[in-house]
Enzyme design. Structure first.
Site, short mmCIF file in Angstrom:
data_model
loop_
_atom_site.label_atom_id
_atom_site.label_comp_id
_atom_site.label_asym_id
_atom_site.label_seq_id
_atom_site.Cartn_x
_atom_site.Cartn_y
_atom_site.Cartn_z
N THR A 73 0.87 -1.13 -0.09
CA THR A 73 -0.04 -0.05 -0.03
C THR A 73 0.89 1.13 0.02
OG1 THR A 73 -0.04 0.09 2.55
CG2 THR A 73 -1.57 -1.27 1.29
N ILE A 120 2.59 -1.21 4.90
CA ILE A 120 1.85 0.09 5.40
C ILE A 120 2.99 1.08 5.79
CG2 ILE A 120 1.69 -0.67 7.59
CD1 ILE A 120 -0.92 1.29 7.78
N ILE A 131 6.57 -2.47 7.83
CA ILE A 131 6.45 -1.16 7.73
C ILE A 131 7.34 -0.21 6.86
CG2 ILE A 131 6.66 0.93 9.28
CD1 ILE A 131 4.74 -1.23 10.16
N LYS A 132 6.83 0.51 6.16
CA LYS A 132 7.50 1.02 4.80
C LYS A 132 8.01 2.49 5.04
CE LYS A 132 5.67 0.77 0.57
NZ LYS A 132 4.85 1.19 -0.75
N ILE A 133 9.44 2.57 4.96
CA ILE A 133 10.07 3.61 5.27
C ILE A 133 10.98 4.17 3.98
CG2 ILE A 133 12.26 4.42 6.56
CD1 ILE A 133 11.55 2.59 8.65
#
Length: 372
Positions: A44, A108, A139-141
Site C-alpha cells: 500500500t 503500510i 512497515i514502509k520507510i
C-alpha cells in the site's frame, strides 16, 4: 490464457498486489487473487489509500464512529488504514504460515511528511507496528538520507521493513548497508534474526518516464535508440549489487546467525508508455529471490499474455551498464535524474497524504453534522 503467473512464481518471483481497499477485502476479491492468481503479498501507499477511502461508501460506518468520538483527522486516517492492513494481513496469514514468514505480508507506510526526520520515522514505525499488531506486516520507510538510519534503528528493534522509493544504485547499496547494520544491532540486543524480514523496493517505470522525456527532447537518432532501456537496465544492475552483497563475508556472517536476505522488490511496474509491452517490467525482471508488486491491470495483463522466458536478469549486466553509460554520452545525467525522482516521489506521497487528510476531514465534518 497463459499460466504465466504460475511460471513466474516457479522462477522465484513473489507476486504481490500493489493495491488495497476495504471493498477488495470484504468482497473476497483479495482471497481470490491469492487462490487463483498466485498473489502472495500486498503493498500500500498513501495514493492507494486516498483512492480507496474517497472512492466508495465502505468506510462510512467507521468514519461515522470516528466523527462521533471527535477524533483528529490524523487519528481517523490511522485507524482506517491500519484496520484495512490488519484485515488484509489476516487474509494473508495462511500464506505467511506456509512460507515460514517469507511472504503473506502487507505493507503500510509511515507518514510521508516524516521522510526527512529520522527519529519521527522510527517512532511512527513503532506505532504502526503496534497498531496493526500482526506478525506479517512490513512497515514502509522511504530511502531518503534521513530514512537510512531510521531503517537501521527499526530493524534493530526487530520490526520488519519494506524500504521504499529507491531509484539509484548508490542509494540501494546504502539501503543494503543500513539493513545489515540493523541486523547486527538486533543480534547484539539478543533478538532472533530469523524473525526479521525486509524487502527493498526499487522503482522501475518512473525511471523510463523521466529519461524518455529527456531523450525525446534531444530528438537525435542516438537518443531515440535509448528509449525504454534505462529502467530495466537500472533494475538489473540493482540485482547485480544484491548478488554482490549476499556473496560477501559480512552477509555470510549474518546468514550463519539466521538472518534473512533483504529481497529486491520491483515497484512501479505499471507501464506508462503505451508504445511498450504492458508486461515489460515483469517479464524483463525475472530472477530468483525477487518480488514484483503489480497494480491489478499489470497482474491481469501478465496472466493473459505475459511471456515468462526464465531468468531475464542474470547475464545481462554488461549490456545494462552499457545502456546507462550511453545516457551520459548523450548528455543525460543519471545522478540528476535519480535524485529528482526521489524528491518527486516524496512530494507525490506527501500530496496524496494531504489529499487523504482533506477528504477524510470533509467526511468527518459531514458525518458529525446533527450529532450530539
Amino acid at each position: 490464457m497463459t499460466d504465466a503467473l504460475k511460471r513466474l512464481s516457479q522462477e522465484g518471483v513473489a507476486i504481490w498486489l500493489d493495491d488495497l481497499s476495504r471493498a477488495r477485502i470484504s468482497s473476497g476479491n483479495l482471497g481470490e487473487l491469492l487462490d487463483q492468481q498466485h498473489v502472495v503479498g500486498v503493498t500500500t501507499n498513501p495514493t492507494i489509500f486516498q483512492k480507496a477511502i474517497s472512492g466508495g461508501t465502505g468506510y462510512d460506518e467507521q468514519l461515522a464512529d470516528l466523527a462521533a468520538r471527535g477524533v483528529t483527522v490524523e487519528e481517523a486516517v490511522r485507524m482506517i488504514t491500519t484496520a484495512d492492513v490488519r484485515d488484509a494481513a489476516d487474509v494473508l496469514r495462511p500464506v505467511y504460515e506456509a512460507t515460514g514468514g517469507l511472504d503473506g505480508r502487507v505493507s503500510i507506510e509511515v507518514d510521508p511528511r516524516l521522510a526527512h526526520r529520522t527519529a519521527a520515522t522510527v517512532a511512527e514505525a513503532k506505532q504502526l507496528a503496534w497498531l496493526v499488531d500482526r506478525p506479517n506486516t512490513f512497515i514502509k520507510i522511504p530511502a531518503t538520507k534521513a530514512g537510512l538510519p531510521a531503517i537501521t534503528e527499526t530493524i534493530a528493534r526487530g520490526i520488519s521493513v519494506n524500504v521504499t522509493l529507491i531509484f539509484s544504485l548508490d542509494r540501494y547499496r546504502e539501503v543494503m548497508d543500513a539493513y545489515q547494520t540493523g541486523l547486527e544491532q538486533a543480534k547484539a540486543r539478543g533478538l532472533d534474526l530469523k524473525d526479521i524480514y525486509s524487502v527493498a523496493s526499487f522503482f522501475v517505470s518512473r525511471v523510463d518516464t523521466e529519461i524518455d522525456k529527456r531523450l525525446d527532447a534531444l530528438g537525435t537518432p542516438e537518443a531515440t535508440a535509448l528509449r525504454g532501456k534505462a529502467a530495466v537496465a537500472n533494475a538489473r544492475l540493482a540485482y547485480q549489487a544484491y548478488e554482490e552483497v549476499i556473496a560477501g563475508e559480512r552477509w555470510e556472517a549474518l546468514s550463519r546467525a539466521g538472518a534473512n536476505p533483504q529481497r529486491p522488490l520491483w515497484a512501479s511496474t505499471g507501464v506508462k508508455d503505451p508504445a511498450y509491452p504492458d508486461t515489460l517490467y515483469v517479464t524483463e525482471l525475472v530472477a530468483p529471490g525477487t518480488v514484483n508488486t503489480m497494480p491489478e491491470a499489470t497482474l491481469r495483463a501478465t496472466e493473459d499474455h505475459g511471456e515468462v522466458r526464465g531468468n531475464t536478469i542474470q547475464g545481462t549486466y554488461e549490456q545494462a551498464r552499457a545502456d546507462l553509460d550511453a545516457l551520459d554520452k548523450v548528455g543525460i545525467s543519471y545522478d540528476e535524474v535519480v535524485q529528482l525522482l526521489e524528491d518527486e516521489g516524496v512530494e507525490k506521497f506527501e500530496a496524496a497524504w494531504n489529499g487523504l487528510l482533506e477528504s477524510t476531514q470533509a467526511e468527518l465534518e459531514r458525518l458529525a453534522g446533527g450529532k450530539d
